[in-house]
Design a protein around this motif. Structure first.
Motif, PDB file in Angstrom:
ATOM      1  N   GLN A 127       0.801  -1.228   0.000  1.00  0.00           N
ATOM      2  CA  GLN A 127       0.000   0.000   0.000  1.00  0.00           C
ATOM      3  C   GLN A 127       0.839   1.287   0.000  1.00  0.00           C
ATOM      4  O   GLN A 127       0.291   2.375  -0.154  1.00  0.00           O
ATOM      5  N   THR A 128       2.162   1.174   0.162  1.00  0.00           N
ATOM      6  CA  THR A 128       3.009   2.367   0.336  1.00  0.00           C
ATOM      7  C   THR A 128       4.039   2.477  -0.779  1.00  0.00           C
ATOM      8  O   THR A 128       4.954   1.650  -0.872  1.00  0.00           O
ATOM      9  N   LYS A 129       3.913   3.503  -1.600  1.00  0.00           N
ATOM     10  CA  LYS A 129       4.882   3.709  -2.681  1.00  0.00           C
ATOM     11  C   LYS A 129       6.245   4.115  -2.117  1.00  0.00           C
ATOM     12  O   LYS A 129       6.337   4.766  -1.083  1.00  0.00           O
ATOM     13  N   ASN A 130       7.285   3.679  -2.827  1.00  0.00           N
ATOM     14  CA  ASN A 130       8.681   3.991  -2.472  1.00  0.00           C
ATOM     15  C   ASN A 130       9.105   3.418  -1.112  1.00  0.00           C
ATOM     16  O   ASN A 130       9.948   3.974  -0.429  1.00  0.00           O
ATOM     17  N   SER A 131       8.475   2.288  -0.750  1.00  0.00           N
ATOM     18  CA  SER A 131       8.784   1.644   0.539  1.00  0.00           C
ATOM     19  C   SER A 131       9.715   0.455   0.355  1.00  0.00           C
ATOM     20  O   SER A 131       9.863  -0.092  -0.743  1.00  0.00           O
ATOM     21  N   ILE A 132      10.340   0.059   1.466  1.00  0.00           N
ATOM     22  CA  ILE A 132      11.151  -1.156   1.516  1.00  0.00           C
ATOM     23  C   ILE A 132      10.851  -1.879   2.820  1.00  0.00           C
ATOM     24  O   ILE A 132      10.621  -1.245   3.859  1.00  0.00           O
TER      25      ILE A 132
END
Length: 337
Positions: free
Chosen positions: A207-212
């Motif tokens: 659900q979270t863009k640019n996450s790791i």
């Protein structure tokens, strides 16, 4: 994500409530093996009529519940050392092996395209690398188009064997990580958003863009998350495959390890996946409810004998036959019926 988890968990609980047998099999702990324990429980119920109620609450919770004798067995991806087992009157053995993978959510980046080494991964989790187009990431990935956006770091909020193995690997790969954070089922994270369980991290990443984040491989695969490759101890970039997991696991010397205490991270070998891990079962040597204890052993014996194919289908590695024979001898010698 939560919907899927609820359906699976409800199936496990339903199996227990409808079964007619002498003793309930109750367990709690690691989220790492939940997909395979769920699959085994379903098959075992169909074959024997006996069910299993397993709570996927994290390794820390599983250890606490078995120590408190509120479940028949605990499950943990962080094995207990021999002196702790002796103190608590517990028997421990590895049940199945799998692997932990970094996962990302970056627009345009596909599974396996991005590669990290341990030092770079540690720098992200230390908060030293904060943007996707950092020079260290670009050096490892010259042909991947990376945004200049900030990295959202996701990590576990609960006591977790997945965290134990992940931080154990980072401590081996990065002196900075080892001195500042170290390893454990729970650590003082320098940065990041906390999520509960492999399920929670999977849901957060999707659900979270640019996450790791980091999850057990079966969760990455089931939820179609974008996993990354890793540079292993031999300096070779590898992808998370059963062959790479088996290559790492092949070095393990279970017979000489007291309490089967073996950590499979950062193993040598050109094909080895660096964050391979076993997951363990904990039971009391002298259980209060011996009928339930024996029912649990029947289930585990059945899983070792019949569950290998199901494990491989979910990209877990079954325990080798010689190790299973050792474990069965441990049961006979140490668990009172």
């Amino acid at each position: 994500m939560n919907f899927i988890k609820t359906i699976v968990a409800a199936g496990l609980v339903a199996a227990t409530t409808t079964a007619a047998f002498a003793a309930d099999i109750t367990g709690a702990g690691a989220t790492f093996p939940f997909p395979i324990y769920s699959k085994w429980a379903d098959a075992y119920k169909k074959e024997t009529g006996n069910g299993l109620n397993y709570q996927s609450i994290g390794s820390g919770g599983g250890i606490k519940q078995i120590q408190a004798k509120t479940v028949t067995f605990g499950a943990s991806d962080a094995p207990l050392k021999a002196d702790q087992l002796e103190k608590d009157g517990l028997v421990q053995w590895p049940m199945v092996m799998g692997a932990i993978v970094p996962v990302v959510n970056i627009e345009g980046v596909k599974a396996g395209e991005l590669v990290f080494d341990g030092e770079t991964l540690a720098s992200i989790y230390l908060g030293k690398i904060t943007k996707w187009d950092d020079a260290a990431i670009k050096k490892l990935n010259p042909n991947v188009k990376l945004p200049s956006d900030a990295i959202t770091v996701v990590r576990r909020s609960d006591g977790s064997g997945t965290t134990f193995n992940f931080t154990n690997y980072l401590a081996k790969a990065s002196a900075d990580w080892k001195s500042k954070v170290g390893e454990g089922t729970a650590v003082e994270w320098p940065v990041g958003v906390g999520a509960k369980g492999n399920e929670g991290v999977s849901g957060n990443i999707s659900q979270t863009k640019n996450s790791i984040g980091y999850v057990e491989y079966a969760y990455a695969k089931q939820n179609k998350l974008t996993y990354t490759g890793l540079v292993n101890k031999a300096g070779k970039p590898v992808q998370p495959t059963v062959e790479a997991f088996q290559a790492a696991a092949s070095n393990a010397d279970w017979a000489k390890a007291p309490g089967y205490y073996v950590i499979l991270t950062d193993q040598p070998g050109e094909k080895s996946w660096p964050i391979t891990a076993a997951t363990f079962i904990l039971m009391h040597k002298d259980a209060t409810d011996k009928a339930a204890s024996q029912e649990a052993i029947k289930f585990f014996r059945w899983a070792f004998k019949n569950g290998g194919k199901a494990a491989e289908e979910l990209d877990y590695i079954p325990m080798p036959d010689p190790v299973v024979q050792l474990i069965e001898k441990t049961w006979a010698a140490e668990i009172k019926s």
